[in-house]
Scaffold this active site. Structure first.
Site, PDB file in Angstrom:
ATOM      1  N   HIS A  17       0.866  -1.172   0.000  1.00  0.00           N
ATOM      2  CA  HIS A  17       0.000   0.000   0.000  1.00  0.00           C
ATOM      3  C   HIS A  17       0.908   1.230   0.000  1.00  0.00           C
ATOM      4  O   HIS A  17       1.905   1.253   0.716  1.00  0.00           O
ATOM      5  CB  HIS A  17      -0.873  -0.020   1.256  1.00  0.00           C
ATOM      6  CG  HIS A  17      -1.991   0.954   1.213  1.00  0.00           C
ATOM      7  ND1 HIS A  17      -3.138   0.706   0.493  1.00  0.00           N
ATOM      8  CD2 HIS A  17      -2.146   2.170   1.763  1.00  0.00           C
ATOM      9  CE1 HIS A  17      -3.946   1.735   0.617  1.00  0.00           C
ATOM     10  NE2 HIS A  17      -3.371   2.643   1.386  1.00  0.00           N
ATOM     11  N   GLU A  41      -2.071 -13.242   5.907  1.00  0.00           N
ATOM     12  CA  GLU A  41      -1.845 -12.137   6.856  1.00  0.00           C
ATOM     13  C   GLU A  41      -2.998 -11.912   7.844  1.00  0.00           C
ATOM     14  O   GLU A  41      -3.065 -10.891   8.517  1.00  0.00           O
ATOM     15  CB  GLU A  41      -1.550 -10.831   6.084  1.00  0.00           C
ATOM     16  CG  GLU A  41      -0.074 -10.462   6.017  1.00  0.00           C
ATOM     17  CD  GLU A  41       0.748 -11.314   5.051  1.00  0.00           C
ATOM     18  OE1 GLU A  41       0.198 -12.231   4.396  1.00  0.00           O
ATOM     19  OE2 GLU A  41       1.965 -11.092   4.970  1.00  0.00           O
ATOM     20  N   TYR A  76      -6.248 -11.603   7.112  1.00  0.00           N
ATOM     21  CA  TYR A  76      -7.401 -10.890   6.566  1.00  0.00           C
ATOM     22  C   TYR A  76      -8.572 -11.863   6.359  1.00  0.00           C
ATOM     23  O   TYR A  76      -8.458 -13.058   6.635  1.00  0.00           O
ATOM     24  CB  TYR A  76      -7.015 -10.209   5.247  1.00  0.00           C
ATOM     25  CG  TYR A  76      -6.052  -9.050   5.412  1.00  0.00           C
ATOM     26  CD1 TYR A  76      -6.413  -7.919   6.133  1.00  0.00           C
ATOM     27  CD2 TYR A  76      -4.780  -9.078   4.830  1.00  0.00           C
ATOM     28  CE1 TYR A  76      -5.538  -6.847   6.273  1.00  0.00           C
ATOM     29  CE2 TYR A  76      -3.900  -8.008   4.964  1.00  0.00           C
ATOM     30  CZ  TYR A  76      -4.282  -6.899   5.693  1.00  0.00           C
ATOM     31  OH  TYR A  76      -3.426  -5.838   5.835  1.00  0.00           O
ATOM     32  N   ARG A  88      -2.372 -15.617  -2.648  1.00  0.00           N
ATOM     33  CA  ARG A  88      -1.402 -15.419  -1.553  1.00  0.00           C
ATOM     34  C   ARG A  88      -1.850 -16.272  -0.382  1.00  0.00           C
ATOM     35  O   ARG A  88      -2.897 -16.009   0.231  1.00  0.00           O
ATOM     36  CB  ARG A  88      -1.345 -13.934  -1.208  1.00  0.00           C
ATOM     37  CG  ARG A  88      -0.392 -13.588  -0.107  1.00  0.00           C
ATOM     38  CD  ARG A  88       0.887 -12.961  -0.644  1.00  0.00           C
ATOM     39  NE  ARG A  88       1.700 -12.470   0.450  1.00  0.00           N
ATOM     40  CZ  ARG A  88       1.797 -11.185   0.773  1.00  0.00           C
ATOM     41  NH1 ARG A  88       1.148 -10.278   0.081  1.00  0.00           N
ATOM     42  NH2 ARG A  88       2.557 -10.820   1.776  1.00  0.00           N
ATOM     43  N   HIS A  91      -1.069 -10.235  10.908  1.00  0.00           N
ATOM     44  CA  HIS A  91      -0.654  -8.928  11.419  1.00  0.00           C
ATOM     45  C   HIS A  91      -0.656  -8.893  12.942  1.00  0.00           C
ATOM     46  O   HIS A  91       0.073  -8.117  13.542  1.00  0.00           O
ATOM     47  CB  HIS A  91      -1.552  -7.822  10.865  1.00  0.00           C
ATOM     48  CG  HIS A  91      -1.270  -7.513   9.426  1.00  0.00           C
ATOM     49  ND1 HIS A  91       0.012  -7.399   8.932  1.00  0.00           N
ATOM     50  CD2 HIS A  91      -2.087  -7.315   8.371  1.00  0.00           C
ATOM     51  CE1 HIS A  91      -0.037  -7.130   7.640  1.00  0.00           C
ATOM     52  NE2 HIS A  91      -1.298  -7.093   7.267  1.00  0.00           N
ATOM     53  N   ARG A 100      12.155 -10.342   3.293  1.00  0.00           N
ATOM     54  CA  ARG A 100      13.568 -10.025   3.526  1.00  0.00           C
ATOM     55  C   ARG A 100      14.511 -10.604   2.471  1.00  0.00           C
ATOM     56  O   ARG A 100      15.591 -11.103   2.790  1.00  0.00           O
ATOM     57  CB  ARG A 100      13.991 -10.448   4.934  1.00  0.00           C
ATOM     58  CG  ARG A 100      13.444  -9.579   6.020  1.00  0.00           C
ATOM     59  CD  ARG A 100      14.083  -8.190   6.093  1.00  0.00           C
ATOM     60  NE  ARG A 100      15.374  -8.223   6.750  1.00  0.00           N
ATOM     61  CZ  ARG A 100      16.498  -7.800   6.205  1.00  0.00           C
ATOM     62  NH1 ARG A 100      16.515  -7.302   4.978  1.00  0.00           N
ATOM     63  NH2 ARG A 100      17.630  -7.857   6.886  1.00  0.00           N
ATOM     64  N   CYS A 126      13.926  -0.923   7.420  1.00  0.00           N
ATOM     65  CA  CYS A 126      13.690  -0.095   8.607  1.00  0.00           C
ATOM     66  C   CYS A 126      12.210   0.218   8.813  1.00  0.00           C
ATOM     67  O   CYS A 126      11.782   0.554   9.923  1.00  0.00           O
ATOM     68  CB  CYS A 126      14.457   1.210   8.473  1.00  0.00           C
ATOM     69  SG  CYS A 126      13.898   2.212   7.061  1.00  0.00           S
ATOM     70  N   GLN A 150      10.691   2.762   8.196  1.00  0.00           N
ATOM     71  CA  GLN A 150      10.460   4.127   8.679  1.00  0.00           C
ATOM     72  C   GLN A 150       9.665   5.011   7.725  1.00  0.00           C
ATOM     73  O   GLN A 150       8.816   5.767   8.170  1.00  0.00           O
ATOM     74  CB  GLN A 150      11.803   4.790   8.996  1.00  0.00           C
ATOM     75  CG  GLN A 150      12.197   4.609  10.441  1.00  0.00           C
ATOM     76  CD  GLN A 150      13.577   5.133  10.720  1.00  0.00           C
ATOM     77  OE1 GLN A 150      14.527   4.356  10.833  1.00  0.00           O
ATOM     78  NE2 GLN A 150      13.711   6.429  10.843  1.00  0.00           N
ATOM     79  N   GLU A 207      14.583  15.149  17.273  1.00  0.00           N
ATOM     80  CA  GLU A 207      13.897  14.108  16.499  1.00  0.00           C
ATOM     81  C   GLU A 207      14.501  13.907  15.121  1.00  0.00           C
ATOM     82  O   GLU A 207      13.818  13.565  14.160  1.00  0.00           O
ATOM     83  CB  GLU A 207      12.400  14.412  16.382  1.00  0.00           C
ATOM     84  CG  GLU A 207      11.730  14.237  17.722  1.00  0.00           C
ATOM     85  CD  GLU A 207      10.233  14.417  17.697  1.00  0.00           C
ATOM     86  OE1 GLU A 207       9.674  14.574  16.606  1.00  0.00           O
ATOM     87  OE2 GLU A 207       9.650  14.389  18.785  1.00  0.00           O
TER      88      GLU A 207
END
Ligand code: NAP
Ligand code: SF4
Length: 674
Positions: A32, A170, A172, A220, A258, A294, A343, A345, A657
Site C-alpha cells: 500500500h 496475513e 485478513y 497469496r 498482522h 527479507r 527499517c 520508517q 527528532e
C-alpha cells in the site's frame, strides 16, 4: 534479456505461464502506498509502477483494492466495484504495459482487520489489533462477498490488468475463514477444514470461470500463520492443492498474521529467513510458487532460486528503495543498488500514520511526479561539509545532476551516524546504504576529502556551500558524569569503551535502545536464521498448527537498566511498526525500564536516582549517556560571520527528532534546488 554472463542466471530465467511469459523471476510484491486514496493518486501510481516496470520488474502486484465497502482496510480505501471506477486503473495498466511490464491487481478484503465500523468476519471475534468489532457475515453475505471478489477481478481484467492476486493471508478475511481460531461457524462455511477453505476455493473458481484461461490468478496463501491454533502444515498443503485445482496460476507466500507477535519483515529478521517455508511446499503442487520476506539483494534472490526454495521471488520494499533493482542486477551493476534496509520508517510507518509512503534511502519513491530528478541547467562548484546521511545524500544528488562537488569529512571515513548504526545488532543493513553512497560518490566523481577540519578559507571560493556537520552528544549535568566508568554512546558502540556486566543507560530514546541491544550482543541477539527462529519461537519442524514453539534464548550477558526522566512508556517515540520489536527484545532480556526518575549523582557504587518518592541506588559498573544530541553548527556560524551564505541541513540544522529519513530527504531536496 537473458545473458549467459549474468551473475544471476536463475533470476533472469523467464517464467512461461503458457499464455504469458514473465521476463524474469522477480515479482514486485503488493504494497500500500497511500496514493490509492489520494486525489490525483492514479496518475502518481501510474508513474510509480511504470518506473518499476521500466526498471525490469518481471511482474508487479498493486497495493490491495477492496472488492466492497466492508472489505476496506480503512474508511474510504480504494475499492473496485463498478465499471465507472476503472478509468484510473487504466492509467496504471497502460503505463506499465508501455514499459514492457506486466501487472496484477491485488484484491484485499480486510475482514476483521478493517479499521472501521463496517468490518465483517466469519465470527464475532474482535481482532486484538483493532478497536472495531466485526459484524458476522450471514450465509447470504458470504455469497455476496464471493460475487464481489469475482466482479472486482472482472473489472480488473477490463481495466487491462494481466491478472489479480487474491489476498488469502496475513489474517485478513479469507485467512479468518480458513483458521478455526477465528472461524467458529457451524454452517457449511465453518467446522471441517473442507468447509473453512470453501470461501477461497469458491473465489478462485469463480474468478477463473469468468475471466477465462489467459489471466493470471495469484493466490497469496498463509503458509505460516505464527499465531496459536493457526493452520497446520497438512492443512497448508491441502489448501494449496485445492487452490491449484480451483484454477490459480501462481501461489505466493504469506508469512504471519498482522496480530502475530513475531517480527516477519523488520531489519532484525535475517535475510531470506522464511524461504524454508515455501521450500517445504515445493513439489506438493504443480503451479509455480513465489517466496517472500527479507529478500533484498540479487545474491540472496539468486541463492533462493538456485537452491530450489521457490520458482520466483517476491520483493516489495526493495522496489521502493531502488526502482532499477532488476536492471542493475541484470547489467551486473549490483553494487549500484540502493538496498532496502528493512527499517519500515518511511514506508509502513508512514502508512500507519496516514501519510504517503516513501523510502528512507530513496525519498523519490511514490513521489516520482513531484520530486523528479532533473539535470542542472548550469554546473556549479559545490562544497558539502559533513559526510553523514544528509551530506552524502546532498553530494551524490548534486553530482548526479551535473555539479562539481567536493565532500569534506572530519573523520577518516564517510558515514557519520550510519557508522554507529551498522554496528547495532539487527541494523547491519546500514552498511549497504554506506556501500551504495560510496559507489555513487565514485560514479559521479565527487572529490572526497577525509580527515579534514574545514575552515572558512577552505570553502570560500565555492559557488555553493552546504553545511551538513551533523550532531554531537548532548552533555548531561549530573554529578559524577566525568568519572572513568561513565561513557558516551559513541565510545561504547564503536567498541572503544570497556563496559561492565551491570549497566545503567541514561536516556531511553532510539539510541538508548540501540545501545542496550548492542550491549546484550552475544547474550541474546540473533545471528543466523536458526538463532532468530529460536529466539522468537518459530518452529521449522512445524509441530504445532500456526508454526510457533517456545522461544529459546541464551541467558542475557548483562544486567541493563534504561532510564528516562519523563513519565510514560520508554521507547514511545520509536518506529510505529518496529518499536514493539525493540521493546519486546529488551524485555525478553530482562532489561529494567525506569520512567519518571530524577538523576542525583554517579559514584563508584553506581547511579543514584530519586524515584517513587525515595532516593535509590542502581548498583552498576558502567553508566552510558544516551541523552540525545545537539547541532554541530560552529562552521556555519563562522561562515555567516565572514559574510558568506551557506545552506544548513540535517542534524546541523535541527537535532531534535532527527533521523536518517529527514537527513537524506533534506540533502536530496537541497541538491535538487541547487
Ligand atoms: P532522543 O530520542 O531525543 O532521546 C534522548 C533521551 O535522553 C530521552 O530518553 C530523554 O528522556 C533523555 N534526555 C534528554 N535530555 C537529557 C538530559 N539533559 N539529561 C538526561 N537525559 C536526557 O535521542 P536519541 O535516542 O539520541 O535519538 C536521536 C534520534 O535518532 C531520534 O530522533 C531517533 O528518532 C533517532 N533514532 C531512531 C532509532 C530507531 O530505532 N527508530 C534508533 C536510533 C536513533 P528524558 O528527557 O525524559 O530524560
Ligand atoms: Fe526499505 Fe526502509 Fe525504504 Fe521502507 S523505508 S523501503 S524499509 S529502506
Amino acid at each position: 534479456m537473458h545473458t549467459t554472463e549474468s551473475a544471476f542466471p536463475h533470476l533472469f530465467r523467464p517464467l512461461d505461464l503458457g499464455f504469458i511469459t514473465i521476463r524474469n523471476r522477480v515479482l514486485m510484491g503488493s504494497m500500500h502506498t497511500g496514493l490509492e486514496e489520494e486525489r490525483g493518486g492514479f496518475r502518481r501510481m501510474a508513474a510509480y509502477y511504470a518506473l518499476r516496470a521500466e526498471g525490469g520488474a518481471g511482474l508487479i502486484v498493486t497495493g490491495g483494492v477492496a472488492p466492497n465497502r466492508s472489505g476496506w482496510v480503512a474508511p474510504f480505501s480504494l475499492r473496485l466495484a463498478a465499471a465507472s471506477q476503472i478509468d484510473g486503473h487504466q492509467l496504471i495498466t497502460e503505463a506499465v504495459h508501455h514499459q514492457g511490464g506486466a501487472i496484477c491487481m491485488q484484491i484485499l478484503h480486510a475482514g476483521r482487520y478493517g479499521y472501521h465500523p463496517l468490518c465483517v468476519a466469519p465470527s464475532k471475534l474482535k481482532a486484538p489489533i483493532n478497536r472495531f468489532a466485526p459484524r458476522v457475515l450471514s450465509r447470504r453475505g458470504i455469497r455476496k462477498t464471493i460475487d464481489d471478489f469475482i466482479r472486482c477481478a472482472v473489472l480488473a481484467h477490463q481495466a487491462g490488468y494481466d491478472g489479480v492476486e487474491v489476498m488469502g493471508s496475513e489474517g485478513y478475511l479469507i485467512n479468518e475463514f480458513i483458521v478455526a481460531k477465528t472461524n467458529r461457524r457451524s454452517d457449511e462455511w465453518g467446522g471441517s477444514f473442507a468447509n473453512r477453505i470453501r470461501l477461497p476455493v469458491a473465489i478462485v473458481e469463480g474468478i477463473r470461470d469468468k475471466v477465462g484461461e489467459r489471466f493470471i490468478i495469484i493466490y497469496r496463501l498463509s503458509m505460516l500463520d505464527l499465531v496459536d491454533n493457526g493452520s497446520s502444515w497438512e492443512e497448508v498443503i491441502e489448501l494449496a492443492a485445492a487452490i491449484e485445482k480451483a484454477g490459480a496460476t501462481l501461489i505466493n507466500t504469506g508469512i504471519g498474521w498482522h496480530e502475530a507477535r513475531v517480527p516477519t519483515i523488520a531489519t532484525i529478521v535475517p535475510r531470506a529467513a522464511f524461504t524454508w517455508v515455501t521450500r517445504r511446499l515445493m513439489g506438493e503442487v504443480g503451479i509455480p510458487l513465489i517466496t517472500s520476506n527479507r529478500i533484498n539483494t540479487p545474491d540472496v534472490a539468486e541463492e533462493v532460486l538456485a537452491t530450489g526454495a521457490a520458482d520466483m521471488v517476491s520483493l516489495a520494499r526493495p522496489f521502493l528503495a531502488d526502482p532499477l533493482w532488476v536492471q542493475k542486477a541484470e547489467d551486473n551493476r549490483a553494487d549500484e543498488i540502493n538496498t532496502c534496509i528493512a527499517c519500515n520508517q518511511a514506508c509502513l510507518d508512514h502508512i500507519f500514520t496516514r501519510k504517503t509512503a516513501s523510502c528512507l534511502v530513496n525519498p523519490r519513491a511514490c513521489h516520482e511526479t513531484i520530486r523528479p530528478f532533473a539535470r542542472a541547467g548550469r554546473s556549479k562548484r559545490i562544497a558539502v561539509v559533513g559526510g553523514g546521511p544528509a551530506g552524502l545524500s546532498c553530494a551524490v544528488t548534486a553530482a548526479a545532476r551535473g555539479h562539481r562537488v567536493t565532500l569534506f569529512e572530519a573523520a577518516g571515513e564517510v558515514g557519520g551516524q550510519f557508522l554507529l548504526a551498522r554496528a547495532i545488532p539487527g541494523k547491519e543493513e546500514f552498511a549497504e546504504t554506506l556501500r551504495y553512497f560510496r559507489v555513487q560518490l565514485a560514479r559521479h566523481e565527487v572529490a572526497v576529502r577525509l580527515s579534514r577540519q574545514v575552515t572558512v578559507g577552505d570553502v570560500r571560493e565555492y559557488d555553493e556551500i552546504v553545511i551538513a556537520t551533523g550532531v554531537r552528544p548532548r552533555p548531561v549535568a549530573i554529578e559524577g558524569a566525568d568519572l572513568p566508568h561513565v561513557h558516551g554512546y559513541a565510545e561504547v558502540i564503536s567498541g572503544r569503551a570497556a563496559v561492565g556486566r551491570r549497566v545503567a543507560i541514561i536516556g531511553a530514546g532510539g539510541i538508548g535502545f540501540d545501545t542496550a541491544a548492542y550491549l546484550l550482543e552475544g547474550g541474546s541477539t540473533t545471528t543466523g536464521i536458526d538463532a532468530f527462529l529460536n529466539a522468537w519461537g518459530i518452529d521449522r519442524q512445524y509441530r504445532q498448527p500456526g508454526g510457533l514453539k517456545k522461544p529459546v534464548r541464551p541467558e542475557p550477558r548483562r544486567e541493563i537498566h534504561i532510564l528516562q526522566r519523563r513519565s510514560g512508556k520508554p521507547g514511545e517515540g520509536l518506529g510505529k511498526t518496529t518499536g514493539w520489536i525493540h521493546r519486546s527484545l529488551l524485555k525478553k532480556n530482562g532489561v529494567k525500564f525506569w520512567s519518571g526518575v530524577e538523576y542525583r549523582r554517579i559514584d563508584g557504587q553506581g547511579l543514584w536516582i530519586h524515584h517513587g518518592g525515595e532516593e535509590q541506588l542502581i548498583a552498576v559498573d558502567t553508566v552510558v549517556i544516551c541523552a540525545g544530541q545537539v547541532s554541530e553548527r560552529g562552521l556555519a556560524e563562522e561562515i555567516a560571520a565572514a559574510g558568506r551564505s551557506c545552506h544548513v541541513i540535517g542534524g546541523a540544522l535541527e537535532a531534535v527528532e532527527l533521523d536518517a529519513e529527514r537527513a537524506i530527504l533534506q540533502g536530496m531536496e537541497l541538491a535538487d534546488r541547487l
